[in-house]
Design a protein around this motif. Structure first.
Motif, PDB file in Angstrom:
ATOM      1  N   LYS A 134       0.834  -1.206   0.000  1.00 57.12           N
ATOM      2  CA  LYS A 134       0.000   0.000   0.000  1.00 57.12           C
ATOM      3  C   LYS A 134       0.867   1.254   0.000  1.00 57.12           C
ATOM      4  O   LYS A 134       0.562   2.226  -0.693  1.00 57.12           O
ATOM      5  CB  LYS A 134      -0.930   0.010   1.221  1.00 57.12           C
ATOM      6  N   ALA A 135       1.948   1.248   0.772  1.00 57.91           N
ATOM      7  CA  ALA A 135       2.852   2.410   0.818  1.00 57.91           C
ATOM      8  C   ALA A 135       3.512   2.628  -0.544  1.00 57.91           C
ATOM      9  O   ALA A 135       3.655   3.761  -1.004  1.00 57.91           O
ATOM     10  CB  ALA A 135       3.904   2.226   1.909  1.00 57.91           C
ATOM     11  N   ILE A 136       3.916   1.542  -1.185  1.00 57.02           N
ATOM     12  CA  ILE A 136       4.545   1.649  -2.510  1.00 57.02           C
ATOM     13  C   ILE A 136       3.534   2.161  -3.537  1.00 57.02           C
ATOM     14  O   ILE A 136       3.836   3.061  -4.325  1.00 57.02           O
ATOM     15  CB  ILE A 136       5.151   0.298  -2.943  1.00 57.02           C
ATOM     16  N   THR A 137       2.328   1.610  -3.541  1.00 55.93           N
ATOM     17  CA  THR A 137       1.340   2.058  -4.530  1.00 55.93           C
ATOM     18  C   THR A 137       0.908   3.498  -4.273  1.00 55.93           C
ATOM     19  O   THR A 137       0.594   4.221  -5.229  1.00 55.93           O
ATOM     20  CB  THR A 137       0.114   1.119  -4.585  1.00 55.93           C
ATOM     21  N   LYS A 138       0.933   3.930  -3.033  1.00 49.39           N
ATOM     22  CA  LYS A 138       0.632   5.333  -2.729  1.00 49.39           C
ATOM     23  C   LYS A 138       1.676   6.244  -3.381  1.00 49.39           C
ATOM     24  O   LYS A 138       1.347   7.275  -3.967  1.00 49.39           O
ATOM     25  CB  LYS A 138       0.609   5.548  -1.214  1.00 49.39           C
ATOM     26  N   ILE A 139       2.928   5.858  -3.305  1.00 48.86           N
ATOM     27  CA  ILE A 139       4.003   6.621  -3.958  1.00 48.86           C
ATOM     28  C   ILE A 139       3.806   6.616  -5.471  1.00 48.86           C
ATOM     29  O   ILE A 139       3.934   7.646  -6.130  1.00 48.86           O
ATOM     30  CB  ILE A 139       5.390   6.056  -3.579  1.00 48.86           C
ATOM     31  N   LEU A 140       3.470   5.462  -6.023  1.00 51.21           N
ATOM     32  CA  LEU A 140       3.272   5.365  -7.470  1.00 51.21           C
ATOM     33  C   LEU A 140       2.098   6.228  -7.933  1.00 51.21           C
ATOM     34  O   LEU A 140       2.170   6.846  -8.991  1.00 51.21           O
ATOM     35  CB  LEU A 140       3.064   3.911  -7.886  1.00 51.21           C
ATOM     36  N   LYS A 141       1.043   6.271  -7.151  1.00 52.26           N
ATOM     37  CA  LYS A 141      -0.116   7.103  -7.517  1.00 52.26           C
ATOM     38  C   LYS A 141       0.244   8.579  -7.505  1.00 52.26           C
ATOM     39  O   LYS A 141      -0.269   9.346  -8.313  1.00 52.26           O
ATOM     40  CB  LYS A 141      -1.277   6.829  -6.571  1.00 52.26           C
ATOM     41  N   LYS A 142       1.137   8.976  -6.598  1.00 55.46           N
ATOM     42  CA  LYS A 142       1.600  10.366  -6.587  1.00 55.46           C
ATOM     43  C   LYS A 142       2.329  10.694  -7.887  1.00 55.46           C
ATOM     44  O   LYS A 142       2.359  11.833  -8.306  1.00 55.46           O
ATOM     45  CB  LYS A 142       2.557  10.618  -5.413  1.00 55.46           C
ATOM     46  N   GLY A 143       2.934   9.656  -8.503  1.00 57.39           N
ATOM     47  CA  GLY A 143       3.650   9.836  -9.759  1.00 57.39           C
ATOM     48  C   GLY A 143       2.721  10.001 -10.950  1.00 57.39           C
ATOM     49  O   GLY A 143       3.169  10.036 -12.077  1.00 57.39           O
ATOM     50  N   LYS A 144       1.415  10.065 -10.689  1.00 54.46           N
ATOM     51  CA  LYS A 144       0.389  10.356 -11.710  1.00 54.46           C
ATOM     52  C   LYS A 144       0.377   9.371 -12.865  1.00 54.46           C
ATOM     53  O   LYS A 144       0.346   9.750 -14.023  1.00 54.46           O
ATOM     54  CB  LYS A 144       0.542  11.786 -12.200  1.00 54.46           C
ATOM     55  N   GLY A 145       0.445   8.070 -12.517  1.00 55.97           N
ATOM     56  CA  GLY A 145       0.216   7.045 -13.512  1.00 55.97           C
ATOM     57  C   GLY A 145       1.316   6.832 -14.517  1.00 55.97           C
ATOM     58  O   GLY A 145       1.095   6.230 -15.537  1.00 55.97           O
ATOM     59  N   ARG A 146       2.533   7.301 -14.240  1.00 50.36           N
ATOM     60  CA  ARG A 146       3.624   7.019 -15.170  1.00 50.36           C
ATOM     61  C   ARG A 146       3.822   5.518 -15.259  1.00 50.36           C
ATOM     62  O   ARG A 146       3.365   4.763 -14.420  1.00 50.36           O
ATOM     63  CB  ARG A 146       4.926   7.660 -14.667  1.00 50.36           C
ATOM     64  N   ASN A 147       4.540   5.071 -16.261  1.00 49.83           N
ATOM     65  CA  ASN A 147       4.905   3.679 -16.350  1.00 49.83           C
ATOM     66  C   ASN A 147       5.702   3.335 -15.111  1.00 49.83           C
ATOM     67  O   ASN A 147       6.797   3.811 -14.917  1.00 49.83           O
ATOM     68  CB  ASN A 147       5.755   3.445 -17.614  1.00 49.83           C
ATOM     69  N   ALA A 148       5.146   2.566 -14.228  1.00 50.42           N
ATOM     70  CA  ALA A 148       5.711   2.391 -12.893  1.00 50.42           C
ATOM     71  C   ALA A 148       6.835   1.366 -12.868  1.00 50.42           C
ATOM     72  O   ALA A 148       6.732   0.303 -13.448  1.00 50.42           O
ATOM     73  CB  ALA A 148       4.614   1.954 -11.940  1.00 50.42           C
ATOM     74  N   SER A 149       7.894   1.722 -12.203  1.00 50.05           N
ATOM     75  CA  SER A 149       8.965   0.772 -11.908  1.00 50.05           C
ATOM     76  C   SER A 149       9.318   0.966 -10.457  1.00 50.05           C
ATOM     77  O   SER A 149       9.276   2.062  -9.938  1.00 50.05           O
ATOM     78  CB  SER A 149      10.182   0.998 -12.802  1.00 50.05           C
ATOM     79  N   VAL A 150       9.625  -0.110  -9.781  1.00 53.52           N
ATOM     80  CA  VAL A 150       9.961  -0.051  -8.374  1.00 53.52           C
ATOM     81  C   VAL A 150      11.388  -0.521  -8.223  1.00 53.52           C
ATOM     82  O   VAL A 150      11.746  -1.596  -8.667  1.00 53.52           O
ATOM     83  CB  VAL A 150       9.012  -0.954  -7.533  1.00 53.52           C
ATOM     84  N   GLN A 151      12.223   0.287  -7.597  1.00 52.10           N
ATOM     85  CA  GLN A 151      13.631  -0.047  -7.409  1.00 52.10           C
ATOM     86  C   GLN A 151      13.847  -0.358  -5.942  1.00 52.10           C
ATOM     87  O   GLN A 151      13.423   0.376  -5.081  1.00 52.10           O
ATOM     88  CB  GLN A 151      14.506   1.129  -7.841  1.00 52.10           C
TER      89      GLN A 151
END
Length: 159
Positions: free
Chosen positions: A140-157
Motif C-alpha cells: 500500500k505504501a509503494i502504490t501510494k508513492i506510485l499514484k503520486k507519480g500520476k500514472g507514469r509507467n511504474a517501476s519499483v527499485q
C-alpha cells in the motif's frame, strides 16, 4: 541478457510485446553505477534497512543521490527484520534520518514464519496473518508513492 541500462530493459520489454505495469529491480546494497541507473528510472524506491542505529544512519549515503535526482518523495524506508523487543532503539535511530525520507517508514517484523515457510514451500505471508498484513501495508505504501507519480509507467527499485 545484456540489456545495458535499465531504460533499455524497459524498452526491450515493450518492443517484445511484454510491457508490464511494474518492474521491480533489486540492486546491490553498495552505491555503484547500476544503482544510479535504477534511481533514474524508478518511480518508487524501497530501501530495506535493518533496525539498528548503524544500519539506519548508513542510509544517509543513499539519501544524497536520491535528493539530487529529486526523488525524495519516491523513497520509502522499509525497516526489515524488526525485533519487537527492540522497537524503542529502532525508533530512536529513525529520528536521525527521517527528515531525509519524507514518506512514513514501513516496518516488517522478524518472524519465524518466514524461515518456517521454506520448509513447506510457501511464503511467510501464507502461514502468518500478521506477516501478511505487514506485507500488505508495504505494498500500500509503494502504490501510494506510485499514484503520486500520476500514472507514469511504474517501476519499483529496491536495494
Amino acid at each position: 541478457e545484456e540489456v545495458g541500462k535499465l531504460s533499455n530493459a524497459k524498452q526491450r520489454l515493450i518492443d517484445m510485446g511484454r510491457a508490464r505495469d511494474y518492474m521491480i529491480v533489486d540492486t546491490p546494497g553498495a552505491y555503484m553505477d547500476i544503482v544510479t541507473d535504477a534511481l533514474h528510472a524508478a518511480d518508487a524506491i524501497a530501501i530495506p534497512v535493518r533496525p539498528s542505529l548503524l544500519d539506519i544512519v548508513a542510509q544517509q549515503d543513499i539519501s544524497t543521490p536520491i535528493s539530487g535526482l529529486d526523488k525524495s518523495a519516491a523513497a520509502l524506508l522499509v525497516l526489515n527484520m524488526v525485533d519487537q523487543r527492540a522497537t524503542a532503539a529502532a525508533k530512536a535511530a529513525m529520528k536521525k534520518i527521517e527528515p531525509m525520507f519524507p514518506n512514513k517508514p514501513v516496518w516488517v517484523s522478524q518472524r519465524a514464519s518466514y524461515s518456517r515457510a521454506s520448509e513447506t514451500g510457501r511464503a511467510g505471508i501464507e502461514i502468518d496473518k500478521k506477516a501478511a498484513q505487514e506485507i500488505t501495508d508495504l505494498w500500500k505504501a509503494i502504490t501510494k508513492i506510485l499514484k503520486k507519480g500520476k500514472g507514469r509507467n511504474a517501476s519499483v527499485q529496491t536495494r
